[in-house]
Design an enzyme around this catalytic site. Structure first.
Site, PDB file in Angstrom:
ATOM      1  N   LYS A  45      10.894 -36.401 -60.643  1.00 57.01           N
ATOM      2  CA  LYS A  45      12.160 -37.038 -60.313  1.00 57.01           C
ATOM      3  C   LYS A  45      13.213 -36.039 -59.835  1.00 57.01           C
ATOM      4  O   LYS A  45      13.974 -36.324 -58.907  1.00 57.01           O
ATOM      5  CB  LYS A  45      12.692 -37.812 -61.530  1.00 57.01           C
ATOM      6  CG  LYS A  45      11.950 -39.105 -61.826  1.00 57.01           C
ATOM      7  CD  LYS A  45      12.600 -39.842 -62.973  1.00 57.01           C
ATOM      8  CE  LYS A  45      12.038 -41.236 -63.149  1.00 57.01           C
ATOM      9  NZ  LYS A  45      10.650 -41.234 -63.582  1.00 57.01           N
ATOM     10  N   LYS A  58      16.553 -38.655 -68.768  1.00 57.30           N
ATOM     11  CA  LYS A  58      15.295 -39.176 -68.226  1.00 57.30           C
ATOM     12  C   LYS A  58      14.291 -38.045 -68.066  1.00 57.30           C
ATOM     13  O   LYS A  58      14.623 -36.961 -67.589  1.00 57.30           O
ATOM     14  CB  LYS A  58      15.527 -39.844 -66.869  1.00 57.30           C
ATOM     15  CG  LYS A  58      16.493 -41.003 -66.916  1.00 57.30           C
ATOM     16  CD  LYS A  58      16.963 -41.433 -65.544  1.00 57.30           C
ATOM     17  CE  LYS A  58      15.887 -42.109 -64.751  1.00 57.30           C
ATOM     18  NZ  LYS A  58      16.423 -42.643 -63.469  1.00 57.30           N
ATOM     19  N   GLY A  64       8.060 -45.940 -66.441  1.00 61.54           N
ATOM     20  CA  GLY A  64       7.859 -46.999 -67.417  1.00 61.54           C
ATOM     21  C   GLY A  64       8.774 -46.936 -68.619  1.00 61.54           C
ATOM     22  O   GLY A  64       8.472 -47.490 -69.674  1.00 61.54           O
ATOM     23  N   GLY A  65       9.921 -46.219 -68.487  1.00 63.92           N
ATOM     24  CA  GLY A  65      10.878 -46.156 -69.585  1.00 63.92           C
ATOM     25  C   GLY A  65      10.579 -45.100 -70.620  1.00 63.92           C
ATOM     26  O   GLY A  65      11.362 -44.903 -71.553  1.00 63.92           O
ATOM     27  N   HIS A 113      18.435 -53.314 -60.802  1.00 63.06           N
ATOM     28  CA  HIS A 113      17.295 -52.574 -60.254  1.00 63.06           C
ATOM     29  C   HIS A 113      16.875 -53.285 -58.973  1.00 63.06           C
ATOM     30  O   HIS A 113      16.278 -54.352 -59.006  1.00 63.06           O
ATOM     31  CB  HIS A 113      16.151 -52.566 -61.275  1.00 63.06           C
ATOM     32  CG  HIS A 113      14.927 -51.839 -60.814  1.00 63.06           C
ATOM     33  ND1 HIS A 113      14.269 -50.930 -61.604  1.00 63.06           N
ATOM     34  CD2 HIS A 113      14.241 -51.869 -59.655  1.00 63.06           C
ATOM     35  CE1 HIS A 113      13.227 -50.445 -60.947  1.00 63.06           C
ATOM     36  NE2 HIS A 113      13.191 -51.020 -59.767  1.00 63.06           N
ATOM     37  N   HIS A 166      12.651 -51.644 -70.041  1.00 59.66           N
ATOM     38  CA  HIS A 166      12.350 -50.990 -68.768  1.00 59.66           C
ATOM     39  C   HIS A 166      11.064 -51.506 -68.115  1.00 59.66           C
ATOM     40  O   HIS A 166      10.579 -50.903 -67.149  1.00 59.66           O
ATOM     41  CB  HIS A 166      12.278 -49.468 -68.924  1.00 59.66           C
ATOM     42  CG  HIS A 166      13.509 -48.872 -69.554  1.00 59.66           C
ATOM     43  ND1 HIS A 166      14.712 -48.800 -68.893  1.00 59.66           N
ATOM     44  CD2 HIS A 166      13.721 -48.339 -70.784  1.00 59.66           C
ATOM     45  CE1 HIS A 166      15.615 -48.234 -69.691  1.00 59.66           C
ATOM     46  NE2 HIS A 166      15.039 -47.952 -70.840  1.00 59.66           N
ATOM     47  N   GLU A 192      13.018 -47.125 -55.063  1.00 61.71           N
ATOM     48  CA  GLU A 192      13.764 -47.843 -56.090  1.00 61.71           C
ATOM     49  C   GLU A 192      15.189 -47.293 -56.182  1.00 61.71           C
ATOM     50  O   GLU A 192      15.396 -46.079 -56.198  1.00 61.71           O
ATOM     51  CB  GLU A 192      13.066 -47.715 -57.439  1.00 61.71           C
ATOM     52  CG  GLU A 192      11.666 -48.326 -57.450  1.00 61.71           C
ATOM     53  CD  GLU A 192      11.073 -48.420 -58.843  1.00 61.71           C
ATOM     54  OE1 GLU A 192      11.620 -47.791 -59.766  1.00 61.71           O
ATOM     55  OE2 GLU A 192      10.065 -49.125 -59.007  1.00 61.71           O
ATOM     56  N   ARG A 244       2.746 -46.115 -53.815  1.00 58.00           N
ATOM     57  CA  ARG A 244       1.595 -47.018 -53.913  1.00 58.00           C
ATOM     58  C   ARG A 244       2.074 -48.437 -53.663  1.00 58.00           C
ATOM     59  O   ARG A 244       3.273 -48.682 -53.497  1.00 58.00           O
ATOM     60  CB  ARG A 244       0.975 -46.925 -55.310  1.00 58.00           C
ATOM     61  CG  ARG A 244       2.008 -47.180 -56.413  1.00 58.00           C
ATOM     62  CD  ARG A 244       1.407 -47.289 -57.781  1.00 58.00           C
ATOM     63  NE  ARG A 244       2.396 -47.235 -58.852  1.00 58.00           N
ATOM     64  CZ  ARG A 244       3.201 -48.230 -59.216  1.00 58.00           C
ATOM     65  NH1 ARG A 244       3.159 -49.377 -58.578  1.00 58.00           N
ATOM     66  NH2 ARG A 244       4.060 -48.075 -60.211  1.00 58.00           N
TER      67      ARG A 244
END
Length: 648
Positions: A116, A158, A164-165, A208, A234, A274, A296
């Protein structure tokens, strides 16, 4: 175009890819684990190859075995689906080294978006807006705390390698920063093997919203946005396209930013950019920030297909085979609105714990697109994601599409396992969701209301009783005994409570029911039963469980009086027949040591077989009946030696 591809996945996405590929005349190779030997995707495939044990590490994560299967079956390309190896750049390298085509982006593109912090630095260079925050390599605790102060609370910690949270914590004040940091790092280390984190501004009313992109390695287009704000911990629950309240100015800005992100890494294939969106003042062109890119095909891709008319899997195959983008940006348009709801085997009252079981019944309405990897008779395995299906609807407007979603969920019939169907139905009927007032905190705020179990009425129980006793379609001669109404009774359990039901069959088309203290009538008109004025919904019976398909499915356990009586009689030394019947089988032998729960004999009564079990440990002293004997209620069948008296 390829003539053979291998799908390196399972479940609904493997089936989804096969539907398109086989429709294009492409031969499909499936791979399967021990647990999936009889799975739907195996049955659909032209060829299926066993690749190992049930655990993913023993099968679907074994890249070398999957590549060997592709080579052995003559496949030219591998489609990864989503999850498993789909975003593993080392697997992509291995596929290409073997002379095969990976149906997806390059390993370089996956690596560019894999962390990230690095991805966000790349997006800044490409002119894509990012959430204010710290994305540096220095992971000193004091530095991170100081950066959080600069950003301003609340902040979000994060994991840089997360998803996936996992490894994510919201911190509202400086006093809670260190504890949250320690917790996030620990979780990230366990989940991803990397404890590094980033710190970002927490958006107070976050939405989101993600943009579907598609590239051919040199240029890219976007296929508009999806709103995935309805999340629980999430995890996405219901997705829709387009986003409610989206303005054309913001759609153009988000789409352009997503295309810049894809083209910055030479992206090929389907991907999703996202964004976290600040919805506190409506959707504004300056209020969206890059969050991550999923390299993907997404689980929720069908809603984009529904509003654009584009088959994204077909595009994947064509571009991977060397074609350029099938359509330009100017040719892509939005038609109507679409929703997708994720139907899972989950125990909602127990905190949405994943559930297992055999699907004894599975049916969707004719108006529903249901992408599923299971069929009636299939088992929900404990080894994989417990998804049953994605329920997808489309309509000319959001209101119409939402009405169709409610109807699709209400008409969905699932039996054999607990599901989140009632939760999805409550969410689809939520007033705020209907108004388009959504954010990622909606479910958490209203969780009590959304998880309230549908009420069970006496007529529901009576209908279950009819099914349990085989009275849904009584024959003319079956309703009476000696010219008097037939009387029957049955004990049902639901929600931990047992209820005794009694029925008088007055005629082939009329019944009188007592449900506890409630009296009601059942009448059949034009082939349909009506109970207490309610038209009977569909019912499914599997073993001792009856499911009434109203209120998103109500399950009732039929209490077996023989089993209950056998259990009681087994408390002592003597095992007796609880009612008249024939001894079908005798397992007990004189001198045999038995433990509590061992079967000693089988009694056949009322066309059903019932096991008589030992209720304690002991030794068989006598066998008092033989196979084939007709016995009366209370007849002694097996005697255990008396328990020795305890020493004084």
């Amino acid at each position: 175009m390829f003539d053979t591809i291998l799908i390196a996945n399972r479940g609904e996405i493997a089936c989804r890819v096969m539907e398109t590929a086989q429709g294009m005349g492409v031969r499909c190779v499936a791979v399967y684990s021990d647990a999936d030997a009889g799975a739907k995707h195996v049955a659909m495939a032209d060829v299926a190859v066993h690749i190992g044990g049930s655990a993913p590490a023993e099968s679907y994560l074994r890249g070398d075995v999957i590549i060997r299967a592709a080579l052995d079956t003559g496949a030219q390309a591998i489609h990864p689906g989503y999850g498993f190896l789909s975003e593993n750049p080392d697997f992509v390298d291995a596929v290409e080294k073997a002379g095969l085509v990976f149906i997806g982006p390059s390993a370089r593109a996956i690596r560019a978006m894999g962390l990230k912090d690095a991805a966000k630095a790349l997006m800044v260079e490409a002119g894509v807006p990012v959430v204010p925050g710290y994305h540096g390599a220095d992971q000193d605790d004091a530095l991170l705390a100081a950066e959080a102060e600069k950003i301003g609370y609340p902040v979000l910690i994060k994991a840089v390698a997360g998803g996936g949270g996992k490894g994510m914590r919201q911190v509202d004040a400086a006093s809670g920063f260190q504890a949250a940091l320690d917790s996030a790092r620990s979780e990230a280390k366990t989940a991803f093997g990397n404890s590094d984190v980033l710190v970002e501004k927490f958006v107070t009313k976050p939405r989101h919203i993600e943009v579907q992109v598609f590239g051919d390695g040199s240029r890219a287009v976007h296929l508009f946005e999806r709103d995935c704000s309805l999340q629980r911990r999430h995890q996405k629950v219901i997705e829709e396209a387009p986003a409610p309240g989206m303005r054309e100015e913001m759609r153009a800005a988000m789409g352009a930013a997503a295309v810049r992100a894809a083209e910055a890494i030479g992206y090929a294939g389907a991907g999703t950019v996202e964004f976290i969106v600040d919805g506190s003042e409506g959707l504004r062109a300056e209020g969206f920030f890059f969050m991550e890119m999923n390299t993907r095909l997404q689980v929720e891709h069908p809603v984009t297909e529904a509003i654009t008319g584009v088959d994204l899997v077909e595009w994947q195959l064509r571009v991977a085979a060397g074609e350029s983008l099938p359509m330009g940006q100017e040719a892509l348009t939005i038609n109507g609105h679409a929703f997708e709801a994720r139907l899972y085997a989950e125990d909602v009252p127990k905190g949405f714990l994943p559930a297992t079981g055999t699907l004894t019944h599975l049916q969707f309405t004719d108006q529903t697109r249901a992408d599923s990897g299971v069929r009636a008779g299939d088992s929900i395995s404990p080894f994989y994601d417990p998804m049953i299906a994605k329920v997808i609807v489309h309509g000319p407007t959001r209101d119409v599409a939402l009405a169709r979603l409610r109807a699709a969920l209400a008409g969905c019939e699932v039996a054999g396992t607990v599901t989140n169907l009632a939760f999805l139905g409550a969410l689809a009927g939520h007033a705020g969701f209907a108004a388009g007032d959504v954010d990622t905190g909606l479910i958490a705020r209203d969780i009590a209301e959304l998880t309230e179990a549908p009420a069970v009425a006496p007529w529901h129980m009576a209908l279950a009783g009819m099914a349990a006793l085989g009275l849904m379609a009584p024959q003319p001669e079956a309703g009476f005994t000696l010219w008097r109404p037939l009387r029957r009774q049955v004990m049902l359990a639901h929600g931990g409570e047992e209820t005794l039901l009694k029925v008088r069959v007055l005629s082939p088309d009329r019944q009188s029911w007592s449900v506890g203290e409630t009296e009601l009538s059942a009448e059949r008109r034009a082939g349909r039963w009506y109970l207490d004025g309610h038209m009977a919904p569909a019912v499914a019976v599997a073993g001792s469980v009856v499911t009434v398909f109203d209120g998103y499915g109500m399950g009732f356990d039929v209490i077996d009086p023989l089993a209950r009586a056998a259990g009681k009689s087994g408390d002592g030394n003597l095992i007796e027949a609880p009612m008249p019947g024939m001894v079908r089988l005798v397992d007990a032998k004189v001198g045999q040591k038995v433990t509590a729960g061992d079967r000693l004999a089988v009694l056949e009564a009322m066309k059903m077989e019932h096991s008589l079990l030992a209720a304690r440990d002991g030794v068989v002293a006598e066998v008092l009946a033989a196979e084939g004997d007709q016995v009366e209620a209370g007849a002694a069948l097996v005697r255990l030696e008396a328990e020795p008296e305890a020493a004084a």
